[in-house]
Write an enzyme that holds these catalytic residues in place. Structure first.
Site, PDB file in Angstrom:
ATOM      1  N   LYS A   1       4.514   4.857  -1.771  1.00 13.39           N
ATOM      2  CA  LYS A   1       4.859   6.282  -1.858  1.00 13.39           C
ATOM      3  C   LYS A   1       6.332   6.491  -1.516  1.00 13.39           C
ATOM      4  O   LYS A   1       7.050   7.248  -2.183  1.00 13.39           O
ATOM      5  CB  LYS A   1       3.978   7.087  -0.905  1.00 13.39           C
ATOM      6  CG  LYS A   1       2.484   7.057  -1.185  1.00 13.39           C
ATOM      7  CD  LYS A   1       1.710   7.774  -0.094  1.00 13.39           C
ATOM      8  CE  LYS A   1       0.225   7.945  -0.417  1.00 13.39           C
ATOM      9  NZ  LYS A   1      -0.513   6.695  -0.484  1.00 13.39           N
TER      10      LYS A   1
ATOM     11  N   PHE B   1       0.836  -1.203   0.000  1.00 10.33           N
ATOM     12  CA  PHE B   1       0.000   0.000   0.000  1.00 10.33           C
ATOM     13  C   PHE B   1       0.871   1.253   0.000  1.00 10.33           C
ATOM     14  O   PHE B   1       1.703   1.424  -0.873  1.00 10.33           O
ATOM     15  CB  PHE B   1      -1.006  -0.045   1.142  1.00 10.33           C
ATOM     16  CG  PHE B   1      -2.132  -1.020   0.892  1.00 10.33           C
ATOM     17  CD1 PHE B   1      -3.076  -0.778  -0.092  1.00 10.33           C
ATOM     18  CD2 PHE B   1      -2.247  -2.206   1.615  1.00 10.33           C
ATOM     19  CE1 PHE B   1      -4.112  -1.683  -0.354  1.00 10.33           C
ATOM     20  CE2 PHE B   1      -3.263  -3.113   1.369  1.00 10.33           C
ATOM     21  CZ  PHE B   1      -4.204  -2.850   0.389  1.00 10.33           C
ATOM     22  N   SER B   2       0.721   2.138   0.984  1.00  8.32           N
ATOM     23  CA  SER B   2       1.347   3.460   0.874  1.00  8.32           C
ATOM     24  C   SER B   2       2.836   3.485   1.152  1.00  8.32           C
ATOM     25  O   SER B   2       3.460   4.547   1.015  1.00  8.32           O
ATOM     26  CB  SER B   2       0.627   4.461   1.773  1.00  8.32           C
ATOM     27  OG  SER B   2      -0.636   4.765   1.229  1.00  8.32           O
ATOM     28  N   ILE B   3       3.456   2.360   1.500  1.00  6.79           N
ATOM     29  CA  ILE B   3       4.914   2.342   1.470  1.00  6.79           C
ATOM     30  C   ILE B   3       5.361   2.498   0.016  1.00  6.79           C
ATOM     31  O   ILE B   3       6.495   2.897  -0.258  1.00  6.79           O
ATOM     32  CB  ILE B   3       5.488   1.060   2.108  1.00  6.79           C
ATOM     33  CG1 ILE B   3       4.992   0.897   3.541  1.00  6.79           C
ATOM     34  CG2 ILE B   3       7.016   1.102   2.114  1.00  6.79           C
ATOM     35  CD1 ILE B   3       5.456  -0.385   4.227  1.00  6.79           C
TER      36      ILE B   3
END
Length: 393
Positions: free
Chosen positions: A118, A114-116
């Site tokens: 980013k 998921f947002s890792i």
């Protein structure tokens, strides 16, 4: 009457119950988070040819160690179960201390972070910056002129990197009628997608009255826009960038993947899947100041800016995540904890973490299938768990 299939025995439900409409819900996420490509389009990111992963390393007696997280001490194993952990890899001083896997996940399997994603994407931005191909202080419109009519028309790439765009958008994960639900349809993550691309969606977003740069606002479309910025700056597709600039120099052993939309645009805000070992290698590269296996991957100055010196305390204090890190900052899509040990991390919904503690030389990769996308009290406990674990490994 037939018995359970091997799949149902392992996961607790039959495969045909996992749908595009429920893949992020418990218990289905125990399987779907390891198999994103069976539900949405994905692109491959190849690893080092002929690389062989070292065998799994047991934690030995560490799982029985007591840690004080909440009101009463519990064992490491108990906390892993309570926090819906699928996999845990811990490194210390550059060496793997141990790997742990839930019964429904195998050693060597990929898991969505998921947002890792980013944080991974921002590392590539740092690499391109070091090569002179990307300017973080440039206006967004320098690379994407058609963003002029959107919220990004007067924003800089720095605002995008530090999540300080004054964006009129809310991360309403559970509201099916929100703009966030439309965003997820554009990524092909929800039913009903395919009529609007991710790029088209992002360029419809408008700004708030407040100037850019004043408040930390966690808004995922910023990070998908970052992927587009890097493609425009480099002239390469994101998957090629990640493989050439990061995955191969890092010495990643296993293939990665990333979700893509109807135009093949990479979901750089949250669609990357990797193995726990390779995620830990990324954290170790950061701990080593941007080097891996004796090779420079990203400039040391960029790592220091990201993990130690950069970011606005004032913007962070105006944001909504202060309870997690009261003295924290956010820089280049990494979180600085503000702790005395100088720890920093990447975080993804449903319990994905990459935690780096420079003082103890510990890197922790935790992959999970938490029932809720955001669980603020549990996040605080997870950070306390990492601190405790870093002291005893």
């Amino acid at each position: 009457m037939t018995g359970k299939t091997a799949f149902e025995s392992r996961y607790g439900f039959p495969r045909n119950e996992v749908l595009l409409s429920n893949w992020r819900e418990n218990p289905f996420n125990r399987w779907s988070f390891q198999n994103l490509g069976e539900l949405v389009p994905t692109a491959r990111i190849l690893a080092t040819p002929d690389a062989i992963e070292a065998p799994m390393r047991d934690f030995d007696g560490l799982l029985g160690e007591k840690v004080s997280i909440a009101s009463a001490p519990e064992t490491v194993a108990e906390f892993l179960a309570r926090s819906s952990t699928d996999a845990l890899t811990v490194m210390k001083g550059g060496k793997v201390i141990g790997d742990w896997f839930a019964p429904h996940m195998d050693f060597g399997a990929r898991h969505i972070i998921f947002s890792i994603s980013k944080s991974v994407t921002a590392v590539i931005a740092g690499i391109l910056e070091g090569e002179g191909a990307f300017d973080p202080e440039a206006p967004v419109t320098h690379y994407i002129p058609e963003a002029a009519g959107s919220a990004y028309g007067d924003a800089s790439c720095r605002h995008v990197l530090d999540m300080s765009v004054s964006l009129d958008f809310e991360e309403a994960y559970l509201d099916p009628e929100s703009a966030f639900a439309r965003y997820r349809r554009a990524t092909l993550w929800n039913p009903g997608g395919g009529t609007e691309s991710l790029r088209e969606f992002i360029l419809t977003l408008q700004r708030l009255a407040e100037p850019h740069g004043e408040t930390f606002r966690y808004r995922s479309p910023n990070s998908d826009l970052l992927g587009l910025l890097l493609e425009r700056a480099s002239g390469q597709r994101f998957t090629d960038l990640m493989r050439e600039k990061l995955w191969l120099p890092l010495g990643a052993v296993s293939e990665a993947s990333i979700g893509v939309d109807m135009e093949g645009t990479a979901r750089t805000a949250g669609g990357i899947s990797v193995t726990p070992r390779d995620l830990a290698r990324l954290g170790e590269m950061m701990r080593q100041g941007g080097t891996a296996n004796g090779r420079r991957v990203v400039p040391e100055a960029w790592v220091r800016d990201t993990a130690v010196t950069g970011g606005s305390s004032e913007a962070w204090q105006r944001g909504s995540m202060v309870p997690l890190f009261p003295q924290g900052r956010y820089r280049n899509k990494w979180y600085q904890t503000g702790f005395a040990n100088g720890a920093y991390c990447g975080i993804g919904i449903h319990g994905q973490w990459l935690y780096v503690d420079p003082k103890t030389e510990v890197v922790i990769a935790k992959m999970s299938s938490q029932p809720e996308p955001v669980d603020d009290p549990l996040d605080i406990e997870i950070v306390a768990f990492f601190e405790a674990l870093s002291r005893i490994v």
